[in-house]
Motif scaffolding. Sequence first.
Motif, PDB file in Angstrom:
ATOM      1  N   ARG A   1      14.992   7.372  -7.922  1.00 57.33           N
ATOM      2  CA  ARG A   1      14.133   6.466  -7.710  1.00 57.33           C
ATOM      3  C   ARG A   1      12.898   7.120  -7.015  1.00 57.33           C
ATOM      4  O   ARG A   1      13.284   7.805  -5.888  1.00 57.33           O
ATOM      5  CB  ARG A   1      14.411   5.135  -6.861  1.00 57.33           C
ATOM      6  N   VAL A   2      11.682   6.785  -6.956  1.00 59.21           N
ATOM      7  CA  VAL A   2      10.729   7.306  -6.575  1.00 59.21           C
ATOM      8  C   VAL A   2       9.507   6.531  -5.999  1.00 59.21           C
ATOM      9  O   VAL A   2       9.168   6.011  -6.816  1.00 59.21           O
ATOM     10  CB  VAL A   2       9.740   8.579  -7.238  1.00 59.21           C
ATOM     11  N   PRO A   3       9.175   6.469  -4.842  1.00 57.47           N
ATOM     12  CA  PRO A   3       8.012   5.350  -4.463  1.00 57.47           C
ATOM     13  C   PRO A   3       6.759   5.654  -4.950  1.00 57.47           C
ATOM     14  O   PRO A   3       6.612   6.906  -5.128  1.00 57.47           O
ATOM     15  CB  PRO A   3       8.248   5.412  -2.922  1.00 57.47           C
ATOM     16  N   SER A   4       5.965   4.752  -5.330  1.00 55.39           N
ATOM     17  CA  SER A   4       4.715   5.148  -5.819  1.00 55.39           C
ATOM     18  C   SER A   4       3.834   5.494  -4.740  1.00 55.39           C
ATOM     19  O   SER A   4       3.791   4.660  -3.677  1.00 55.39           O
ATOM     20  CB  SER A   4       4.075   4.064  -6.572  1.00 55.39           C
ATOM     21  N   PRO A   5       3.030   6.556  -4.533  1.00 53.03           N
ATOM     22  CA  PRO A   5       2.235   7.005  -3.429  1.00 53.03           C
ATOM     23  C   PRO A   5       1.122   6.086  -3.428  1.00 53.03           C
ATOM     24  O   PRO A   5       0.536   6.070  -2.245  1.00 53.03           O
ATOM     25  CB  PRO A   5       1.726   8.580  -3.743  1.00 53.03           C
ATOM     26  N   GLU A   6       0.590   5.368  -4.547  1.00 54.72           N
ATOM     27  CA  GLU A   6      -0.633   4.511  -4.426  1.00 54.72           C
ATOM     28  C   GLU A   6      -0.145   3.017  -4.243  1.00 54.72           C
ATOM     29  O   GLU A   6      -1.076   2.358  -3.669  1.00 54.72           O
ATOM     30  CB  GLU A   6      -1.121   4.538  -6.116  1.00 54.72           C
ATOM     31  N   ASP A   7       1.011   2.782  -4.617  1.00 51.23           N
ATOM     32  CA  ASP A   7       1.264   1.147  -4.459  1.00 51.23           C
ATOM     33  C   ASP A   7       2.894   1.100  -3.812  1.00 51.23           C
ATOM     34  O   ASP A   7       3.459   1.303  -4.759  1.00 51.23           O
ATOM     35  CB  ASP A   7       1.139   0.469  -5.859  1.00 51.23           C
ATOM     36  N   ARG A   8       2.950   0.835  -2.394  1.00 54.12           N
ATOM     37  CA  ARG A   8       4.321   0.807  -2.065  1.00 54.12           C
ATOM     38  C   ARG A   8       5.186  -0.398  -2.391  1.00 54.12           C
ATOM     39  O   ARG A   8       6.404  -0.277  -2.548  1.00 54.12           O
ATOM     40  CB  ARG A   8       4.271   0.437  -0.533  1.00 54.12           C
TER      41      ARG A   8
END
Length: 156
Positions: free
Chosen positions: A92-99
């Motif tokens: 799982r990777v958090p979006s850098p643009e939208d938390r």
Amino acid sequence: MPTEPNPCADDDEIVTWWGLVIEGYLATQDRLMGEIAERFGLAPASFDILIRLIRSPEHRMPMTRLAGEAALSSGGFTKVADRLVTAGLIRRVPSPEDRRVTFVTLTEHGHDVADKARQACAEILRRRVLTPLGPEVSASLADAMRTLRSVNSIER
């Protein structure tokens, strides 16, 4: 010589015809998923997620979109994803643009397993669908299923 079923003939004929469609699909899907499970240890939902990811740009998708496309509830998807993370197949990777967005992406090991499983799936389908039906009927079947998906899909 047997006649081809005419689904417009009567109620019993159309119900029988549709039952044959379902039975043929289920028998083929059971064989396909049985071979995938035997070769790769993947349950159907896990296989579906890996195949969707390997076919996606950058081999990643937002979790909510992937869950929806795989027809899993958020809880059901979380369980499958947890197992795939534990197996080292996805992360799982958090979006850098939208938390609020978390992506699911294939690991290197996951990419390798997904690629091999996709190749095995194609080989099994060639043997279990293309060979018995032939290329023209197989293409016709795919077109028919695409039409049914289009006319009967629920807007998400």
